[in-house]
Write a protein that holds these residues in place. Structure first.
Motif, PDB file in Angstrom:
ATOM      1  N   HIS A 162      -2.011  20.985  -7.736  1.00 49.89           N
ATOM      2  CA  HIS A 162      -3.102  22.002  -7.263  1.00 49.89           C
ATOM      3  C   HIS A 162      -4.675  21.899  -7.029  1.00 49.89           C
ATOM      4  N   GLY A 163      -5.550  22.493  -6.928  1.00 52.15           N
ATOM      5  CA  GLY A 163      -6.818  22.630  -6.554  1.00 52.15           C
ATOM      6  C   GLY A 163      -7.782  23.120  -7.626  1.00 52.15           C
ATOM      7  N   THR A 164      -8.682  22.093  -7.681  1.00 50.29           N
ATOM      8  CA  THR A 164      -9.388  21.963  -9.059  1.00 50.29           C
ATOM      9  C   THR A 164     -10.553  23.540  -8.559  1.00 50.29           C
ATOM     10  N   THR A 165     -10.732  24.248  -7.817  1.00 50.75           N
ATOM     11  CA  THR A 165     -11.663  25.439  -7.668  1.00 50.75           C
ATOM     12  C   THR A 165     -10.578  26.308  -7.305  1.00 50.75           C
ATOM     13  N   ASP A 166      -9.200  26.272  -7.657  1.00 50.59           N
ATOM     14  CA  ASP A 166      -8.465  27.950  -7.750  1.00 50.59           C
ATOM     15  C   ASP A 166      -9.248  28.559  -8.691  1.00 50.59           C
ATOM     16  N   ALA A 167      -9.336  29.999  -8.037  1.00 57.05           N
ATOM     17  CA  ALA A 167      -9.890  31.173  -8.975  1.00 57.05           C
ATOM     18  C   ALA A 167      -8.502  32.245  -9.183  1.00 57.05           C
ATOM     19  N   ARG A 168      -7.673  31.857  -8.636  1.00 55.72           N
ATOM     20  CA  ARG A 168      -6.443  32.673  -9.301  1.00 55.72           C
ATOM     21  C   ARG A 168      -5.782  32.107  -9.878  1.00 55.72           C
ATOM     22  N   SER A 169      -4.885  30.847  -9.752  1.00 55.26           N
ATOM     23  CA  SER A 169      -4.235  30.259 -10.841  1.00 55.26           C
ATOM     24  C   SER A 169      -4.584  29.334 -11.625  1.00 55.26           C
ATOM     25  N   ASP A 170      -4.586  29.059 -12.688  1.00 57.52           N
ATOM     26  CA  ASP A 170      -6.111  28.320 -13.465  1.00 57.52           C
ATOM     27  C   ASP A 170      -5.490  26.888 -12.776  1.00 57.52           C
ATOM     28  N   PRO A 171      -6.016  26.052 -12.868  1.00 59.39           N
ATOM     29  CA  PRO A 171      -5.917  24.411 -12.734  1.00 59.39           C
ATOM     30  C   PRO A 171      -5.563  23.728 -13.428  1.00 59.39           C
ATOM     31  N   GLU A 172      -5.898  24.588 -15.098  1.00 58.95           N
ATOM     32  CA  GLU A 172      -6.096  23.424 -16.456  1.00 58.95           C
ATOM     33  C   GLU A 172      -4.425  23.910 -16.903  1.00 58.95           C
ATOM     34  N   LEU A 173      -4.023  25.451 -16.733  1.00 59.51           N
ATOM     35  CA  LEU A 173      -3.267  25.557 -16.964  1.00 59.51           C
ATOM     36  C   LEU A 173      -1.720  24.548 -16.493  1.00 59.51           C
ATOM     37  N   SER A 174      -1.708  24.692 -15.473  1.00 56.93           N
ATOM     38  CA  SER A 174      -0.928  23.602 -14.887  1.00 56.93           C
ATOM     39  C   SER A 174      -0.929  22.496 -15.189  1.00 56.93           C
ATOM     40  N   TYR A 175      -2.152  22.007 -15.589  1.00 56.18           N
ATOM     41  CA  TYR A 175      -2.431  20.897 -16.050  1.00 56.18           C
ATOM     42  C   TYR A 175      -1.387  20.409 -17.399  1.00 56.18           C
ATOM     43  N   ARG A 176      -1.395  21.563 -18.182  1.00 62.27           N
ATOM     44  CA  ARG A 176      -0.713  21.648 -19.841  1.00 62.27           C
ATOM     45  C   ARG A 176       0.388  21.734 -19.897  1.00 62.27           C
ATOM     46  N   LEU A 177       1.094  22.460 -18.601  1.00 59.08           N
ATOM     47  CA  LEU A 177       2.438  22.312 -18.636  1.00 59.08           C
ATOM     48  C   LEU A 177       2.574  20.884 -18.135  1.00 59.08           C
ATOM     49  N   ALA A 178       2.319  20.058 -17.087  1.00 60.71           N
ATOM     50  CA  ALA A 178       2.811  19.071 -16.574  1.00 60.71           C
ATOM     51  C   ALA A 178       3.181  17.739 -17.876  1.00 60.71           C
ATOM     52  N   GLU A 179       1.762  18.446 -18.961  1.00 63.37           N
ATOM     53  CA  GLU A 179       1.521  17.714 -19.570  1.00 63.37           C
ATOM     54  C   GLU A 179       2.614  17.665 -21.045  1.00 63.37           C
ATOM     55  N   ARG A 180       3.500  18.848 -20.974  1.00 64.23           N
ATOM     56  CA  ARG A 180       4.348  19.050 -22.085  1.00 64.23           C
ATOM     57  C   ARG A 180       5.656  18.556 -21.614  1.00 64.23           C
ATOM     58  N   ALA A 181       5.839  18.415 -19.818  1.00 62.25           N
ATOM     59  CA  ALA A 181       7.301  18.947 -18.892  1.00 62.25           C
ATOM     60  C   ALA A 181       7.203  16.726 -19.526  1.00 62.25           C
ATOM     61  N   LYS A 182       6.451  16.439 -18.902  1.00 58.56           N
ATOM     62  CA  LYS A 182       6.308  15.014 -19.113  1.00 58.56           C
ATOM     63  C   LYS A 182       7.000  13.835 -20.514  1.00 58.56           C
ATOM     64  N   LYS A 183       6.921  14.424 -21.439  1.00 60.44           N
ATOM     65  CA  LYS A 183       7.606  14.444 -22.597  1.00 60.44           C
ATOM     66  C   LYS A 183       8.587  13.735 -22.570  1.00 60.44           C
ATOM     67  N   THR A 184       9.357  14.750 -21.954  1.00 60.55           N
ATOM     68  CA  THR A 184      10.585  15.032 -22.109  1.00 60.55           C
ATOM     69  C   THR A 184      12.072  14.822 -20.496  1.00 60.55           C
ATOM     70  N   ASN A 185      10.581  14.705 -19.325  1.00 61.84           N
ATOM     71  CA  ASN A 185      10.830  14.607 -18.009  1.00 61.84           C
ATOM     72  C   ASN A 185       9.885  13.547 -16.752  1.00 61.84           C
ATOM     73  N   ARG A 186      10.043  11.978 -17.345  1.00 61.19           N
ATOM     74  CA  ARG A 186       9.197  11.084 -16.982  1.00 61.19           C
ATOM     75  C   ARG A 186       8.872  11.357 -15.544  1.00 61.19           C
ATOM     76  N   ASP A 187      10.123  12.472 -15.027  1.00 58.81           N
ATOM     77  CA  ASP A 187       9.685  12.076 -13.281  1.00 58.81           C
ATOM     78  C   ASP A 187       8.838  14.048 -12.954  1.00 58.81           C
ATOM     79  N   THR A 188       8.147  13.490 -14.115  1.00 62.69           N
ATOM     80  CA  THR A 188       7.465  14.582 -13.152  1.00 62.69           C
ATOM     81  C   THR A 188       5.367  14.112 -13.214  1.00 62.69           C
TER      82      THR A 188
END
Length: 253
Positions: A162-188
């Motif tokens: 994800h690009g840090t200056t993405d104005a269409r898709s909020d990069p913070e939201l993909s970080y939060r999703l990855a953070e949740r996914a990493k708790k149950t799937n190490r290969d994230t």
């Protein structure tokens, strides 16, 4: 004389790029899922489809010796359309169609924007072994009725870019999703492309090189380049905010 109603649109696989398109020649498939809109029931636009043809060709060239076939999926509609989740439905259909054509082969879903969301949602399909989500569009989890699901990612190798200056898709939201996914799937893991936007034009060659390394490693068990290995191995938050700098792609040979 009454006019007949136009036939409803159908999802399609674009022409195969890569390993000849025959069942015996193909040992892995990457399905590229174009960007779309949150809401639209218009027929899919050819522009997002065309934008993924060049990276599809590059992925196919990189995996030619392994028997990789690449397809860009054509959706029925432009929009996700709420609970209808049309783009995810079309992605699931595309996986089934790839299996019908090529047999029991592993599939990587690689999506951009709204296609990244479709790839993440469809990861639970039994043939999908890996997911690449580039600048995924995700709903704001602070106001959404339910958070984006992550259980379907368990057992899959997941890379988010994800690009840090993405104005269409909020990069913070993909970080939060990855953070949740990493708790149950190490290969994230998740890479941040600094000072780049939704289309990732500034560092496109590096992003495509990263994608190529990931797809070949996930589908054919090739050794990953060290940055990907480090990102998978690192605990949060390092493994979720790995920087992608200019020139990085030259290390992915």
């Amino acid at each position: 004389m009454a006019q007949q109603a136009p036939a409803p649109p159908e999802a399609r696989l674009g022409r195969a790029v890569g390993a000849g398109g025959t069942q015996s020649a193909v040992s892995g498939v990457v399905l590229l899922l174009p960007d779309g809109d949150p809401v639209s029931r218009r027929r899919s636009s050819p522009l997002p489809y065309a934008s993924l043809r060049p990276p599809a060709r590059r992925l196919a060239r990189a995996g030619r010796g392994d028997g990789l076939a690449a397809h860009v999926v054509r959706y029925r509609f432009r929009g996700w359309n709420g609970t209808d989740a049309h783009l995810a439905e079309d992605a699931s259909w595309a996986v089934d169609e790839a299996l019908r054509r090529y047999g029991d082969v592993p599939v990587c879903l690689a999506g951009h924007g709204m296609g990244g969301r479709a790839a993440l949602h469809t990861a639970g399909h039994h043939a999908v072994t890996s997911v690449l989500a580039v600048a995924p569009w995700l709903p704001d989890d602070d106001v959404a009725a339910e958070p984006e699901p992550v259980k379907q990612l368990v057992g899959r190798q997941v890379l988010i870019v994800h690009g840090t200056t993405d104005a269409r898709s909020d990069p913070e939201l993909s970080y939060r999703l990855a953070e949740r996914a990493k708790k149950t799937n190490r290969d994230t893991c998740r890479f941040e492309v600094h000072s780049d936007g939704h289309s990732l034009r500034q560092h496109r060659s590096e992003v495509v090189a990263l994608a190529s390394d990931f797809v070949r490693g996930a589908l054919f068990s090739h050794a990953y380049a060290r940055p990907v290995v480090d990102a998978f191995a690192a605990p949060p938050p390092l493994g979720l905010r790995m920087p992608l700098a200019a020139g990085f792609g030259r290390t992915l040979q």
